[in-house]
Design an enzyme around this catalytic site. Sequence first.
Site, PDB file in Angstrom:
ATOM      1  N   GLU A   6       9.897  20.442   7.301  1.00 21.23           N
ATOM      2  CA  GLU A   6       9.341  21.705   6.998  1.00 21.23           C
ATOM      3  C   GLU A   6      10.465  22.614   6.000  1.00 21.23           C
ATOM      4  OE1 GLU A   6       8.938  20.582   9.841  1.00 21.23           O
ATOM      5  OE2 GLU A   6       7.039  20.725  10.530  1.00 21.23           O
ATOM      6  N   GLN A  18       0.309  24.472  10.594  1.00 20.33           N
ATOM      7  CA  GLN A  18      -0.592  24.772  11.677  1.00 20.33           C
ATOM      8  C   GLN A  18      -0.139  25.930  12.673  1.00 20.33           C
ATOM      9  OE1 GLN A  18      -2.599  21.313  13.108  1.00 20.33           O
ATOM     10  NE2 GLN A  18      -2.389  20.011  11.313  1.00 20.33           N
ATOM     11  N   ASP A  51       5.076  28.893  14.490  1.00 23.02           N
ATOM     12  CA  ASP A  51       6.299  28.469  15.212  1.00 23.02           C
ATOM     13  C   ASP A  51       6.645  27.295  14.538  1.00 23.02           C
ATOM     14  OD1 ASP A  51       5.169  29.469  18.431  1.00 23.02           O
ATOM     15  OD2 ASP A  51       3.735  29.080  16.751  1.00 23.02           O
ATOM     16  N   PHE A  52       5.906  26.434  13.802  1.00 22.85           N
ATOM     17  CA  PHE A  52       6.429  25.229  12.947  1.00 22.85           C
ATOM     18  C   PHE A  52       7.115  25.852  11.791  1.00 22.85           C
ATOM     19  CE2 PHE A  52       2.265  22.845  14.345  1.00 22.85           C
ATOM     20  CZ  PHE A  52       2.592  23.045  15.714  1.00 22.85           C
ATOM     21  N   HIS A 109       3.520  27.626  20.605  1.00 22.45           N
ATOM     22  CA  HIS A 109       2.374  27.444  19.792  1.00 22.45           C
ATOM     23  C   HIS A 109       1.516  28.765  19.459  1.00 22.45           C
ATOM     24  CE1 HIS A 109       3.044  23.081  19.774  1.00 22.45           C
ATOM     25  NE2 HIS A 109       1.757  22.877  19.362  1.00 22.45           N
TER      26      HIS A 109
END
Lengths: 363, 327
Positions: free
Chosen positions: A72, A94, A97-98, A141
């Site tokens: 990322e 998605q 958090d990512f 998430h």
Amino acid sequence: MLRKPQEESQIMSRELKYFQAINEAIDLCMTKDATVYIMGLGVPDPKGIFGSTLGLQQKYGSARVMDMPASENAMTGVAIGSALAGMRPIITHQRVDFALLAVEQIVNQAANWHYMFGGQMRIPLVLRMIIGRGWGQGPQHSQNLQAWFAHVPGLKVVMPTTPYDAKGLLVSSIEDNNPVIFIEHRWLYNTIGHVPEEVYRVPLGKARVTRDGNDVTIAATSYMVLEALRAAEMLATDGISAEVIDIRTLRPLDESLILESVGKTGRLIVADTGWKTGGFSAEIVTLVAEEAFSDLKNCPMRVTLPDCPTPTTPALANHYYPRAVHIVATARKMMGLSVDKIVSDMATSVPLDVPDLSFTGPF
Amino acid sequence: MDNLELPKETYKSIYKTMLRIRMVEEKIAELYPEQEMRCPVHLCIGQEAVAAGVCANLSRNDYVMSGHRSHGHYLAKGGDLKAMMAELYGKATGCCQGKGGSMHLVDLSAGFLGATPIVASTIPIAVGVAFGSMMRGQQRVTVIFFGDAAVEEGVFHESINFAVLKRLPVIFVCENNLYSVYSPLSVRQPEGREIVELAKGHGVESYQGDGNDVTQVYKMAEKAIRRARQGGGPTFLEFKTYRWREHCGPYYDNDLGYRTESEFQEWKQRCPIENLKKNLLRDDILCNQDIEDMASELEAEIEDAIIFAKESPFPEEQHLLEHIYAP
């Protein structure tokens, strides 16, 4: 003067779901401008980011609709670099958090380049991030970190609520010459609303009055706008007239619309999807305290998440997420009315970890 | 390598580039105590051969990016000296109008696309520039300079992985000067594992060379850049070299004890500029008079740049809130 949104006066003939509106915005922008491309983990996969990128790779090919390595931070840098070379990248995560793996590139680099190089460089970049909620998404998430991004000069932060705004704001974000954090909410993905077929733009930096009222202003972000509208319905039965503002863009913030509304109602409730401490709700309360203190009849109040990580079990999540009843209780308290009945109504047998009964998980 | 294998004109130009970087930085070191350059400076004195040898292979259309120690890369790529000095002095005429300072140099007209001082952070951006150039069908090569600590960052590995995956026209140039601030390689990377080997693990063509031997640097870069132009993808080059002065600031710091005086003296014997000069004189490519003329020409240019920087106006208060967003 309150702005009457043009879209409400149009004929509501064509309806799309939120994710379809996002898909259509990307599709139209890619047709219009060959420098627009999109990448993200799972972008071309069979699920297509909950449908929001479905069909794009078939239409535009794998060079412009790309999956990417689970890198990322580097891929955000790659997007920045490609923007310097004249492209208009969109990255999709998605979950919010990512995207945290990419904060270094977003904050140190993307946000600063235009300013620190004396206005010579520009980074047109859209970073889509989706907030998860319910169904056991848990602490990693479902985080609502819009306040972090909105704290950084150089970034624009957008949180569309309706399908109409999702499309119009995304077109504006893709066409903008700055890094835009475009935060979508998973619980809005299946909501349906009027979406015109053609390319149209909803300007960044403009909030919207979604319901007129005179007694209390409820300024809300993203999914909490829906809860605020439900609350306004409930308050109306008690004769309380609530005005609901959809913030839509957190940075730059439409200060005048909020101040105008509070000038009329004299009361402010902020309903944000995030946590309380250091949250974006504090920014709006502070704005009103600094700029319109004398308009206030009551101390402004916030309806936010409690200051704890997201619990996974539905048993605790039910106590975690504020809903319309919490906004109603806050408004009634402000108006000097009893809240006993409301509090007892909070216990309910309806499952609270899904947006509607059509949602059966898993993600 | 004492054998001068490159064309005479190439050597003259490379020598001048190295001498120019050295003289500019020595001037910065000399004037820094006046406290008019009010920003951190990371001098590359001792490391000039890498910048000069690599950039001599690039055209103006090619791109270069760098990190915190970027003066040499900026100048070798043709960055404007006056704009750089004015930037160090925080002036409105600086290459970033005073908003960047020494750690954020840029000269778009020279293809120097920017330097920023977060270790490894410009690596993915340079890879993205190469990716964007490729998507737009442009025949450009992008070179990214970084230090030995950058390979300890995850983003380096993420970036090189993507560059190999897409066969991007990007050259990774690692200047291994053995130290990250005061921390030697021995406390940061496992003993016996060369950085070049780490890169090879990613499946990228990788080579190691003497960063103080400009002929070697030039030839390795030439091959890598040719490969990239022909669609052969990225190359990783590790050059061992040594920074003479402190990590940040104008002084020598061997008294601190994190490295030894003898180590420093040993590397000083390997000065890339002195060694090339010796060979140029030996082979009659330049004579003493040529070198003196070159030095005085550079001195005058640097003097001009300093006067320009000192006499330039500071940015006005109204520029504080300018350029937050691009129109």
